[in-house]
Design a protein around this motif. Structure first.
Motif, PDB file in Angstrom:
ATOM      1  N   THR A  19      -1.880   0.326  -1.419  1.00 16.30           N
ATOM      2  CA  THR A  19      -2.225   0.119  -0.062  1.00 16.30           C
ATOM      3  C   THR A  19      -3.476   1.278   0.006  1.00 16.30           C
ATOM      4  O   THR A  19      -3.047   2.436  -0.150  1.00 16.30           O
ATOM      5  CB  THR A  19      -1.237   0.489   1.011  1.00 16.30           C
ATOM      6  N   PRO A  20      -4.743   0.884   0.415  1.00 15.65           N
ATOM      7  CA  PRO A  20      -5.747   1.876   0.353  1.00 15.65           C
ATOM      8  C   PRO A  20      -5.549   3.046   1.456  1.00 15.65           C
ATOM      9  O   PRO A  20      -5.165   2.641   2.466  1.00 15.65           O
ATOM     10  CB  PRO A  20      -7.181   1.133   0.699  1.00 15.65           C
ATOM     11  N   GLY A  21      -6.030   4.200   1.107  1.00 11.16           N
ATOM     12  CA  GLY A  21      -6.141   5.194   2.370  1.00 11.16           C
ATOM     13  C   GLY A  21      -4.931   5.931   2.213  1.00 11.16           C
ATOM     14  O   GLY A  21      -4.604   6.995   3.279  1.00 11.16           O
ATOM     15  N   LEU A  22      -3.730   5.678   1.685  1.00 13.88           N
ATOM     16  CA  LEU A  22      -2.336   6.407   1.814  1.00 13.88           C
ATOM     17  C   LEU A  22      -2.332   7.733   0.770  1.00 13.88           C
ATOM     18  O   LEU A  22      -2.926   7.647  -0.050  1.00 13.88           O
ATOM     19  CB  LEU A  22      -1.279   5.616   1.510  1.00 13.88           C
ATOM     20  N   TYR A  29       4.590   2.465   6.077  1.00 21.63           N
ATOM     21  CA  TYR A  29       5.372   1.353   5.845  1.00 21.63           C
ATOM     22  C   TYR A  29       4.899   0.304   6.326  1.00 21.63           C
ATOM     23  O   TYR A  29       4.830  -0.936   6.074  1.00 21.63           O
ATOM     24  CB  TYR A  29       6.857   1.653   6.224  1.00 21.63           C
ATOM     25  N   ARG A  30       4.498   0.412   7.932  1.00 21.93           N
ATOM     26  CA  ARG A  30       3.962  -0.830   8.621  1.00 21.93           C
ATOM     27  C   ARG A  30       2.759  -1.417   8.173  1.00 21.93           C
ATOM     28  O   ARG A  30       2.177  -2.363   8.620  1.00 21.93           O
ATOM     29  CB  ARG A  30       4.480  -0.589  10.006  1.00 21.93           C
ATOM     30  N   ARG A  31       2.124  -0.565   7.557  1.00 20.87           N
ATOM     31  CA  ARG A  31       0.637  -0.945   6.838  1.00 20.87           C
ATOM     32  C   ARG A  31       0.699  -1.818   5.735  1.00 20.87           C
ATOM     33  O   ARG A  31      -0.142  -2.372   5.367  1.00 20.87           O
ATOM     34  CB  ARG A  31      -0.241   0.242   6.715  1.00 20.87           C
ATOM     35  N   LEU A  32       1.937  -1.893   4.996  1.00 21.88           N
ATOM     36  CA  LEU A  32       1.936  -2.414   3.667  1.00 21.88           C
ATOM     37  C   LEU A  32       1.934  -3.940   3.863  1.00 21.88           C
ATOM     38  O   LEU A  32       2.058  -4.668   4.857  1.00 21.88           O
ATOM     39  CB  LEU A  32       3.271  -1.980   3.010  1.00 21.88           C
ATOM     40  N   MET A  82       2.940   3.324 -12.988  1.00 20.45           N
ATOM     41  CA  MET A  82       3.932   2.626 -12.243  1.00 20.45           C
ATOM     42  C   MET A  82       3.503   1.293 -11.660  1.00 20.45           C
ATOM     43  O   MET A  82       4.365   0.285 -11.464  1.00 20.45           O
ATOM     44  CB  MET A  82       4.228   3.532 -10.837  1.00 20.45           C
ATOM     45  N   ARG A  83       2.066   1.152 -11.535  1.00 15.28           N
ATOM     46  CA  ARG A  83       1.525  -0.388 -11.197  1.00 15.28           C
ATOM     47  C   ARG A  83       1.539  -1.314 -12.311  1.00 15.28           C
ATOM     48  O   ARG A  83       1.889  -2.395 -11.981  1.00 15.28           O
ATOM     49  CB  ARG A  83      -0.046   0.127 -10.664  1.00 15.28           C
ATOM     50  N   THR A  84       1.652  -0.569 -13.453  1.00 14.31           N
ATOM     51  CA  THR A  84       1.140  -1.621 -14.608  1.00 14.31           C
ATOM     52  C   THR A  84       2.711  -1.599 -15.720  1.00 14.31           C
ATOM     53  O   THR A  84       2.445  -2.680 -16.644  1.00 14.31           O
ATOM     54  CB  THR A  84      -0.051  -1.298 -15.483  1.00 14.31           C
ATOM     55  N   GLU A  85       3.305  -0.898 -15.715  1.00 13.63           N
ATOM     56  CA  GLU A  85       4.425  -0.802 -16.542  1.00 13.63           C
ATOM     57  C   GLU A  85       5.728  -0.780 -15.746  1.00 13.63           C
ATOM     58  O   GLU A  85       5.841  -0.467 -14.578  1.00 13.63           O
ATOM     59  CB  GLU A  85       4.450   0.500 -17.463  1.00 13.63           C
TER      60      GLU A  85
END
Length: 356
Positions: A193-196, A166-169, A146-149
């Motif tokens: 987003t790290p940690g989700l 959402y508000r951390r993005l 999903m990140r790369t294609e």
């Protein structure tokens, strides 16, 4: 957790909008705020939504001018103003999709454990088949794709997330780059987003009637199909169970195919490993022969170099001997000449005297 903000963006006439709204109002989870976002929609669309708002305080209508691309900025505006305490969760529905009554309940169960996730997206094809987009957000390989294609296995109608996440993005809903789907662009913000905590709940709680498979149908025909599907599925628990069974059967078919493909890949991998081992053995033998030939060539070269050195030495000695012989010959010639002179001197004297 409960307490949902439900986004329902719409940009066209309200042919299918009532069915979508009613599928939200029929949810077993009743604690929600449904925001119908009219993204440059015609006046009759806003009027249709306003009728529902007049009857149910949980429905709000935002009649807004057309936003860039799909009006994503309008959605961000709603979430920026949402009360995180009263409405900690977010869901979304397209006006041409339908939710089953347990949709928000299943999403609530999912979001009790994770920050962002999805239910299974099942679509009804024009010929009546049921197909499931398969994938799992908990799978690192799926997330990397999903990140790369240009790969996405679920749309907004089956997605959910915590408002706090959402508000951390880095960015919320906003127009995506022209070459990227809007929802995938949004999902990547969660993925990056790290940690989700991310997961997929394997539950079918709605039906998608994608426009991409109905390009030859006009809006009236699509609305008629949606009414038939709503009457058949939303009004009958048995029909919904049958739809789920067909969806899961399709999912298992894909899984069986994937397992078969995996086994084939494993067999191909094992054959490749065996071939590599064989080639490695051949390479080692060839390398050993090459090293042996190199060593022999080195020895022969050393012999040749020694021979050349001896030849050069002999040539130098020959040259010296030739020079020595020449010098001796020259000296001998000198001696001979000198001796001959001495032997003939008395004769010359006698001859000279006779001449006088």
């Amino acid at each position: 957790m409960s307490g949902f903000t439900v986004l329902l963006p719409v940009h066209r006439p309200p042919a299918m909008l009532p069915l979508a709204i009613e599928s939200v109002l029929a949810q077993t989870v009743t604690d929600f705020d449904l925001v119908v976002i009219c993204d440059g929609a015609p006046p009759e669309t806003a009027a249709c939504a306003a009728e529902y708002a007049a009857r149910d305080v949980r429905v709000r209508v935002l009649d807004l001018p057309k936003g860039e691309r799909h009006g994503e900025a309008h959605r961000h505006r709603v979430l920026a103003e949402a009360d995180e305490v009263e409405r900690p969760l977010v869901a979304q529905l397209a006006d041409d999709d339908l939710w089953f009554p347990e949709h928000l309940a299943e999403l609530d169960r999912l979001l009790a454990e994770v920050d962002f996730g999805n239910l299974l997206q099942a679509r009804l094809t024009p010929d009546g088949a049921v197909a499931v987009h398969h994938g799992d957000l908990a799978d690192p390989r799926t997330r990397e794709r999903m990140r790369t294609e240009r790969f996405n296995f679920f749309g907004p109608s089956v997605a959910g997330y915590r408002l706090a996440a959402y508000r951390r993005l880095v960015h919320g809903w906003e127009p995506a780059p022209p070459d990227l789907w809007s929802d995938l662009y949004m999902w990547r913000a969660f993925l990056d987003t790290p940690g989700l905590r991310l997961a997929t709940r394997f539950s079918v709680q709605g039906v998608s009637l994608p426009a991409a498979e109905r390009t030859d149908a006009d809006l009236a025909e699509r609305a008629a199909e949606s009414r038939r599907v709503a009457a058949g599925l939303l009004g009958s628990a048995g029909a919904r169970d049958d739809f789920r069974q067909r969806a899961i059967a399709d999912l298992w078919t894909h899984l069986d195919t994937a397992v078969t493909h995996r086994d084939q890949l494993h067999d191909a991998h094992d054959r490749a490993v065996a071939e590599i081992a064989h080639l490695t053995t051949q390479l080692e033998a060839t390398h050993a022969a090459f090293v042996g030939a190199g060593e022999e060539a080195g020895r022969q070269r050393q012999v040749s170099l020694r021979r050349r050195a001896r030849i050069r030495k002999l040539r130098r000695r020959t040259t010296r001997l030739r020079r020595s012989n020449a010098a001796l010959a020259e000296e001998l010639a000198t001696l001979r000449a000198s001796r001959s002179w001495r032997l003939t001197a008395p004769l010359r004297r006698l001859t000279g005297r006779r001449d006088r």
